[in-house]
Scaffold this motif. Structure first.
Motif, PDB file in Angstrom:
ATOM      1  N   GLU A  14       0.822  -1.211   0.000  1.00 17.91           N
ATOM      2  CA  GLU A  14       0.000   0.000   0.000  1.00 17.91           C
ATOM      3  C   GLU A  14       0.859   1.264   0.000  1.00 17.91           C
ATOM      4  O   GLU A  14       0.431   2.298  -0.485  1.00 17.91           O
ATOM      5  N   LEU A  15       2.076   1.174   0.521  1.00 19.34           N
ATOM      6  CA  LEU A  15       2.984   2.319   0.564  1.00 19.34           C
ATOM      7  C   LEU A  15       3.792   2.484  -0.718  1.00 19.34           C
ATOM      8  O   LEU A  15       4.526   3.444  -0.867  1.00 19.34           O
ATOM      9  N   THR A  16       3.669   1.527  -1.610  1.00 20.43           N
ATOM     10  CA  THR A  16       4.560   1.410  -2.754  1.00 20.43           C
ATOM     11  C   THR A  16       3.863   1.730  -4.063  1.00 20.43           C
ATOM     12  O   THR A  16       2.751   1.274  -4.302  1.00 20.43           O
ATOM     13  N   SER A  17       4.539   2.468  -4.901  1.00 20.80           N
ATOM     14  CA  SER A  17       4.055   2.656  -6.265  1.00 20.80           C
ATOM     15  C   SER A  17       4.395   1.387  -7.042  1.00 20.80           C
ATOM     16  O   SER A  17       5.534   0.915  -6.994  1.00 20.80           O
ATOM     17  N   LEU A  18       3.429   0.847  -7.735  1.00 23.10           N
ATOM     18  CA  LEU A  18       3.686  -0.363  -8.512  1.00 23.10           C
ATOM     19  C   LEU A  18       4.769  -0.120  -9.562  1.00 23.10           C
ATOM     20  O   LEU A  18       5.474  -1.038  -9.953  1.00 23.10           O
ATOM     21  N   LYS A  19       4.927   1.130  -9.993  1.00 23.58           N
ATOM     22  CA  LYS A  19       5.973   1.469 -10.957  1.00 23.58           C
ATOM     23  C   LYS A  19       7.369   1.207 -10.389  1.00 23.58           C
ATOM     24  O   LYS A  19       8.308   1.014 -11.141  1.00 23.58           O
ATOM     25  N   ASP A  20       7.483   1.236  -9.057  1.00 20.79           N
ATOM     26  CA  ASP A  20       8.773   0.956  -8.417  1.00 20.79           C
ATOM     27  C   ASP A  20       9.099  -0.535  -8.425  1.00 20.79           C
ATOM     28  O   ASP A  20      10.242  -0.922  -8.202  1.00 20.79           O
ATOM     29  N   VAL A  30       1.058  -6.356 -13.903  1.00 17.60           N
ATOM     30  CA  VAL A  30      -0.299  -6.902 -13.805  1.00 17.60           C
ATOM     31  C   VAL A  30      -0.394  -7.837 -12.597  1.00 17.60           C
ATOM     32  O   VAL A  30      -1.385  -7.825 -11.860  1.00 17.60           O
ATOM     33  N   ARG A  31       0.650  -8.619 -12.364  1.00 11.19           N
ATOM     34  CA  ARG A  31       0.680  -9.515 -11.205  1.00 11.19           C
ATOM     35  C   ARG A  31       0.615  -8.712  -9.901  1.00 11.19           C
ATOM     36  O   ARG A  31      -0.142  -9.037  -8.998  1.00 11.19           O
ATOM     37  N   TRP A  32       1.417  -7.656  -9.796  1.00 14.13           N
ATOM     38  CA  TRP A  32       1.389  -6.807  -8.600  1.00 14.13           C
ATOM     39  C   TRP A  32       0.004  -6.180  -8.418  1.00 14.13           C
ATOM     40  O   TRP A  32      -0.491  -6.087  -7.289  1.00 14.13           O
ATOM     41  N   GLN A  33      -0.630  -5.753  -9.504  1.00 17.45           N
ATOM     42  CA  GLN A  33      -1.983  -5.200  -9.417  1.00 17.45           C
ATOM     43  C   GLN A  33      -2.947  -6.235  -8.840  1.00 17.45           C
ATOM     44  O   GLN A  33      -3.784  -5.910  -7.995  1.00 17.45           O
ATOM     45  N   SER A  34      -2.840  -7.463  -9.303  1.00 22.47           N
ATOM     46  CA  SER A  34      -3.720  -8.530  -8.822  1.00 22.47           C
ATOM     47  C   SER A  34      -3.518  -8.780  -7.336  1.00 22.47           C
ATOM     48  O   SER A  34      -4.482  -8.981  -6.595  1.00 22.47           O
ATOM     49  N   ILE A  35      -2.275  -8.761  -6.901  1.00 26.86           N
ATOM     50  CA  ILE A  35      -1.990  -8.955  -5.472  1.00 26.86           C
ATOM     51  C   ILE A  35      -2.586  -7.808  -4.668  1.00 26.86           C
ATOM     52  O   ILE A  35      -3.261  -8.028  -3.660  1.00 26.86           O
ATOM     53  N   LYS A  36      -2.344  -6.594  -5.122  1.00 22.59           N
ATOM     54  CA  LYS A  36      -2.831  -5.412  -4.408  1.00 22.59           C
ATOM     55  C   LYS A  36      -4.355  -5.405  -4.310  1.00 22.59           C
ATOM     56  O   LYS A  36      -4.918  -4.971  -3.316  1.00 22.59           O
ATOM     57  N   ARG A  37      -5.016  -5.909  -5.327  1.00 22.22           N
ATOM     58  CA  ARG A  37      -6.489  -5.940  -5.349  1.00 22.22           C
ATOM     59  C   ARG A  37      -7.064  -7.168  -4.650  1.00 22.22           C
ATOM     60  O   ARG A  37      -8.278  -7.351  -4.622  1.00 22.22           O
ATOM     61  N   GLY A  38      -6.205  -8.036  -4.123  1.00 17.62           N
ATOM     62  CA  GLY A  38      -6.672  -9.217  -3.404  1.00 17.62           C
ATOM     63  C   GLY A  38      -7.083 -10.370  -4.302  1.00 17.62           C
ATOM     64  O   GLY A  38      -7.728 -11.308  -3.856  1.00 17.62           O
ATOM     65  N   LYS A  39      -6.683 -10.321  -5.564  1.00 18.28           N
ATOM     66  CA  LYS A  39      -7.053 -11.372  -6.516  1.00 18.28           C
ATOM     67  C   LYS A  39      -5.975 -12.433  -6.672  1.00 18.28           C
ATOM     68  O   LYS A  39      -6.165 -13.405  -7.375  1.00 18.28           O
ATOM     69  N   ALA A  40      -4.821 -12.208  -6.028  1.00 17.94           N
ATOM     70  CA  ALA A  40      -3.715 -13.179  -6.074  1.00 17.94           C
ATOM     71  C   ALA A  40      -2.975 -13.101  -4.751  1.00 17.94           C
ATOM     72  O   ALA A  40      -3.063 -12.104  -4.033  1.00 17.94           O
ATOM     73  N   ASP A  45       9.063 -14.894  -4.337  1.00 15.02           N
ATOM     74  CA  ASP A  45       9.799 -13.904  -5.134  1.00 15.02           C
ATOM     75  C   ASP A  45       9.299 -12.485  -4.872  1.00 15.02           C
ATOM     76  O   ASP A  45      10.089 -11.543  -4.802  1.00 15.02           O
ATOM     77  N   GLU A  46       8.017 -12.338  -4.739  1.00 19.25           N
ATOM     78  CA  GLU A  46       7.455 -11.007  -4.500  1.00 19.25           C
ATOM     79  C   GLU A  46       7.770 -10.515  -3.093  1.00 19.25           C
ATOM     80  O   GLU A  46       8.065  -9.337  -2.894  1.00 19.25           O
ATOM     81  N   LEU A  47       7.743 -11.413  -2.128  1.00 17.70           N
ATOM     82  CA  LEU A  47       8.135 -11.032  -0.772  1.00 17.70           C
ATOM     83  C   LEU A  47       9.596 -10.597  -0.748  1.00 17.70           C
ATOM     84  O   LEU A  47       9.952  -9.601  -0.112  1.00 17.70           O
ATOM     85  N   GLU A  48      10.442 -11.325  -1.463  1.00 18.00           N
ATOM     86  CA  GLU A  48      11.855 -10.957  -1.543  1.00 18.00           C
ATOM     87  C   GLU A  48      12.039  -9.602  -2.219  1.00 18.00           C
ATOM     88  O   GLU A  48      12.875  -8.802  -1.804  1.00 18.00           O
ATOM     89  N   GLN A  49      11.254  -9.336  -3.237  1.00 14.99           N
ATOM     90  CA  GLN A  49      11.348  -8.050  -3.930  1.00 14.99           C
ATOM     91  C   GLN A  49      10.955  -6.901  -3.002  1.00 14.99           C
ATOM     92  O   GLN A  49      11.604  -5.854  -2.987  1.00 14.99           O
ATOM     93  N   LEU A  50       9.901  -7.090  -2.209  1.00 14.46           N
ATOM     94  CA  LEU A  50       9.518  -6.066  -1.232  1.00 14.46           C
ATOM     95  C   LEU A  50      10.619  -5.871  -0.195  1.00 14.46           C
ATOM     96  O   LEU A  50      10.919  -4.741   0.198  1.00 14.46           O
ATOM     97  N   ALA A  51      11.219  -6.963   0.254  1.00 17.71           N
ATOM     98  CA  ALA A  51      12.301  -6.884   1.241  1.00 17.71           C
ATOM     99  C   ALA A  51      13.509  -6.131   0.666  1.00 17.71           C
ATOM    100  O   ALA A  51      14.168  -5.380   1.386  1.00 17.71           O
ATOM    101  N   GLU A  52      13.787  -6.305  -0.611  1.00 18.88           N
ATOM    102  CA  GLU A  52      14.878  -5.559  -1.257  1.00 18.88           C
ATOM    103  C   GLU A  52      14.532  -4.078  -1.387  1.00 18.88           C
ATOM    104  O   GLU A  52      15.384  -3.213  -1.219  1.00 18.88           O
ATOM    105  N   HIS A  53      13.275  -3.819  -1.696  1.00 13.75           N
ATOM    106  CA  HIS A  53      12.829  -2.433  -1.887  1.00 13.75           C
ATOM    107  C   HIS A  53      12.798  -1.672  -0.557  1.00 13.75           C
ATOM    108  O   HIS A  53      13.018  -0.466  -0.524  1.00 13.75           O
TER     109      HIS A  53
END
Length: 79
Positions: A14-20, A30-40, A45-53
């Motif tokens: 929620e704090l992150t721009s998907l563009k980042d 599109v995958r990040w959008q689906s996660i953010k909207r609760g559809k995935a 890999d995505e948790l690791e990407q957030l941890a890197e960010h």
């Protein structure tokens, strides 16, 4: 109620721009959008990407705990 890792990851998302996280209109975006909207759900890999960010939130992301003396905080305590 205790937050799980997925809940904490969504809080960071929620704090992150998907563009980042991915190029606009890419498959990853599109995958990040689906996660953010609760559809995935998050994958490792995505948790690791957030941890890197957000390196300052890594420990909190995986454990729900903070270690301010080590520079590991939650988004609630960032300055």
């Amino acid at each position: 109620m205790a937050q799980g890792m997925a809940d904490r990851a969504l809080q960071l998302l929620e704090l992150t721009s998907l563009k980042d996280l991915a190029e606009v209109n890419s498959k990853e975006y599109v995958r990040w959008q689906s996660i953010k909207r609760g559809k995935a759900r998050f994958a490792v890999d995505e948790l690791e990407q957030l941890a890197e960010h957000y390196p300052q939130f890594r420990w909190w992301l995986i454990s729900g705990e903070e270690m301010p003396e080590q520079g590991q905080i939650s988004p609630d305590h960032q300055s």
